[in-house]
Design an enzyme around this catalytic site. Structure first.
Site, PDB file in Angstrom:
ATOM      1  N   ALA A   1      68.207  17.753  19.649  1.00  0.00           N
ATOM      2  CA  ALA A   1      68.544  17.888  21.413  1.00  0.00           C
ATOM      3  C   ALA A   1      68.553  19.297  21.719  1.00  0.00           C
ATOM      4  O   ALA A   1      69.055  19.594  22.657  1.00  0.00           O
ATOM      5  CB  ALA A   1      69.902  17.603  21.150  1.00  0.00           C
TER       6      ALA A   1
ATOM      7  N   GLY B   1      62.994  18.935  25.095  1.00  0.00           N
ATOM      8  CA  GLY B   1      62.276  17.846  25.453  1.00  0.00           C
ATOM      9  C   GLY B   1      63.611  16.851  25.878  1.00  0.00           C
ATOM     10  O   GLY B   1      64.455  16.869  26.610  1.00  0.00           O
TER      11      GLY B   1
ATOM     12  N   ARG C   1      69.165  21.709  14.189  1.00  0.00           N
ATOM     13  CA  ARG C   1      69.281  22.720  13.034  1.00  0.00           C
ATOM     14  C   ARG C   1      69.429  24.110  13.559  1.00  0.00           C
ATOM     15  O   ARG C   1      69.780  24.823  12.789  1.00  0.00           O
ATOM     16  CB  ARG C   1      67.772  22.633  12.401  1.00  0.00           C
ATOM     17  CG  ARG C   1      67.618  21.383  11.443  1.00  0.00           C
ATOM     18  CD  ARG C   1      66.297  21.505  10.686  1.00  0.00           C
ATOM     19  NE  ARG C   1      65.009  21.168  11.358  1.00  0.00           N
ATOM     20  CZ  ARG C   1      63.859  21.190  11.004  1.00  0.00           C
ATOM     21  NH1 ARG C   1      63.838  21.552   9.766  1.00  0.00           N
ATOM     22  NH2 ARG C   1      62.785  21.270  11.904  1.00  0.00           N
TER      23      ARG C   1
ATOM     24  N   ASP D   1      69.848  18.193  10.091  1.00  0.00           N
ATOM     25  CA  ASP D   1      68.674  18.386   9.465  1.00  0.00           C
ATOM     26  C   ASP D   1      68.521  17.007   8.981  1.00  0.00           C
ATOM     27  O   ASP D   1      68.974  16.483   7.997  1.00  0.00           O
ATOM     28  CB  ASP D   1      68.730  19.260   8.279  1.00  0.00           C
ATOM     29  CG  ASP D   1      67.407  19.373   7.598  1.00  0.00           C
ATOM     30  OD1 ASP D   1      66.455  18.552   8.204  1.00  0.00           O
ATOM     31  OD2 ASP D   1      67.225  20.093   6.758  1.00  0.00           O
TER      32      ASP D   1
ATOM     33  N   SER E   1      58.724   4.578  20.815  1.00  0.00           N
ATOM     34  CA  SER E   1      57.615   5.283  21.273  1.00  0.00           C
ATOM     35  C   SER E   1      56.600   3.918  21.651  1.00  0.00           C
ATOM     36  O   SER E   1      56.745   2.815  20.906  1.00  0.00           O
ATOM     37  CB  SER E   1      56.839   5.916  20.440  1.00  0.00           C
ATOM     38  OG  SER E   1      55.389   6.351  20.825  1.00  0.00           O
TER      39      SER E   1
ATOM     40  N   TYR F   1      52.673   6.637  11.876  1.00  0.00           N
ATOM     41  CA  TYR F   1      53.548   6.854  13.364  1.00  0.00           C
ATOM     42  C   TYR F   1      54.015   5.509  13.988  1.00  0.00           C
ATOM     43  O   TYR F   1      55.044   5.068  14.118  1.00  0.00           O
ATOM     44  CB  TYR F   1      53.085   7.912  14.190  1.00  0.00           C
ATOM     45  CG  TYR F   1      53.984   7.963  15.198  1.00  0.00           C
ATOM     46  CD1 TYR F   1      55.127   9.183  15.109  1.00  0.00           C
ATOM     47  CD2 TYR F   1      53.815   7.356  16.528  1.00  0.00           C
ATOM     48  CE1 TYR F   1      56.124   9.148  16.217  1.00  0.00           C
ATOM     49  CE2 TYR F   1      54.645   7.846  17.528  1.00  0.00           C
ATOM     50  CZ  TYR F   1      55.580   8.628  17.469  1.00  0.00           C
ATOM     51  OH  TYR F   1      56.416   9.106  18.341  1.00  0.00           O
TER      52      TYR F   1
ATOM     53  N   THR G   1      56.639  17.257  27.314  1.00  0.00           N
ATOM     54  CA  THR G   1      57.361  18.159  26.372  1.00  0.00           C
ATOM     55  C   THR G   1      56.497  19.144  26.211  1.00  0.00           C
ATOM     56  O   THR G   1      55.261  18.832  25.783  1.00  0.00           O
ATOM     57  CB  THR G   1      58.010  17.130  25.156  1.00  0.00           C
ATOM     58  OG1 THR G   1      57.006  16.912  24.426  1.00  0.00           O
ATOM     59  CG2 THR G   1      58.660  15.989  25.684  1.00  0.00           C
TER      60      THR G   1
END
EC number: 1.1.1.-
Length: 267
Positions: A14, A17, A38, A63, A145, A158, A193
């Site tokens: 977070a 983007g 992170r 992480d 996506s 992906y 982004t």
């Protein structure tokens, strides 16, 4: 009264983007938002900035590549707040330099992408859902996506991993609806982004836009608004297992769409 007042949310990845926009949007509507990141120091600066506006944003270490950290993060939030009402699984990763077509792509990369993109949703949901059951409800939003529903000539790992995110969304939705838990997915198209804009040449973006009926690149706020819609029970209480494409209509046109528009038949 803000629609998310007294709600506790976790948004992963977070710091920028889509994740940052979603965290801010939830906080603007009254939620206490934990930002799974992170870079704690950099995120604390963001939290301090928005604290001046009355928003409650808190950094918590996450992480996605370290499985042991998942439970530590959840335990920290539960210790502090006693519950988690909202989970936004925003983390996702890609390896375009190795994730090619089936024959030429790297096999280890294929399974690595599946492990992290689907695995992060699986592991976090598995840890949080028992707390949601105890709290008699909750909302999970998975950021997937359009690549999970539209095949590509490359990036097979992906695409398959995001397809897995779409499916696990429906699995969670049907398995835990009886506990008042809803689970939906948002499928971004091309979003402005830093990561996307820095990795795509102008020629590619122009070509991509020729297949987007709304003729613009999306922005993180577009996705954050969709996340917000799915979260509060009064706005979407009868919606679960939904797979929402937020892509400017990218999946609507035929393969000839760009040529059709370019011919000026449509004005």
């Amino acid at each position: 009264m803000n629609k998310l007042e007294n709600k506790v949310a976790l948004v992963t990845s977070a710091t920028r983007g889509i994740g940052l926009a979603s965290a801010i949007k939830l906080a603007q509507n009254g939620a206490i938002v934990y930002m799974g990141v992170r870079r704690l120091e950099a995120t604390q600066e963001i939290c301090d900035k928005y604290k001046e506006e009355g928003l409650i944003l808190k950094p918590v270490f996450f992480d996605a590549y370290n499985i042991d950290i998942y439970k530590e993060m959840i335990d920290t939030i539960i210790k502090n707040e006693g519950k988690i009402d909202i989970l936004v699984n925003n983390f996702g990763t890609g390896r375009p330099e190795k994730d090619l077509d089936l024959v030429n792509g790297d096999e280890d990369t294929f399974f690595e992408l599946f492990n992290y993109n689907v695995g992060s949703v699986y592991r976090l949901s598995k840890l949080i859902i028992p707390h949601m059951i105890e709290n008699k409800g909750g909302s999970i939003v998975n950021i997937s996506s359009v690549g999970g529903s539209i095949p590509d000539i490359s990036r097979i790992g992906y695409g398959v991993s995001k397809s897995g995110v779409n499916n696990i969304t429906k699995q969670i939705a049907i398995q835990y609806a009886k506990y008042g838990i809803r689970c939906n997915a948002v499928l971004p198209g091309l979003i402005a982004t830093d990561a996307a804009m820095n990795s795509m040449p102008d020629e590619f973006r122009k070509s991509f836009l020729s297949h987007v009926p709304l003729n613009r690149i999306g922005n993180p706020e577009d996705i954050a608004n969709s996340v917000l819609f799915f979260v509060p029970s009064e706005d979407s209480s009868y919606i679960t297992g939904s797979i929402l494409e937020v892509s400017g209509g990218y999946n609507l046109g035929t393969p000839q769409y760009a040529e059709f528009v370019g011919s000026k038949v449509v004005e």
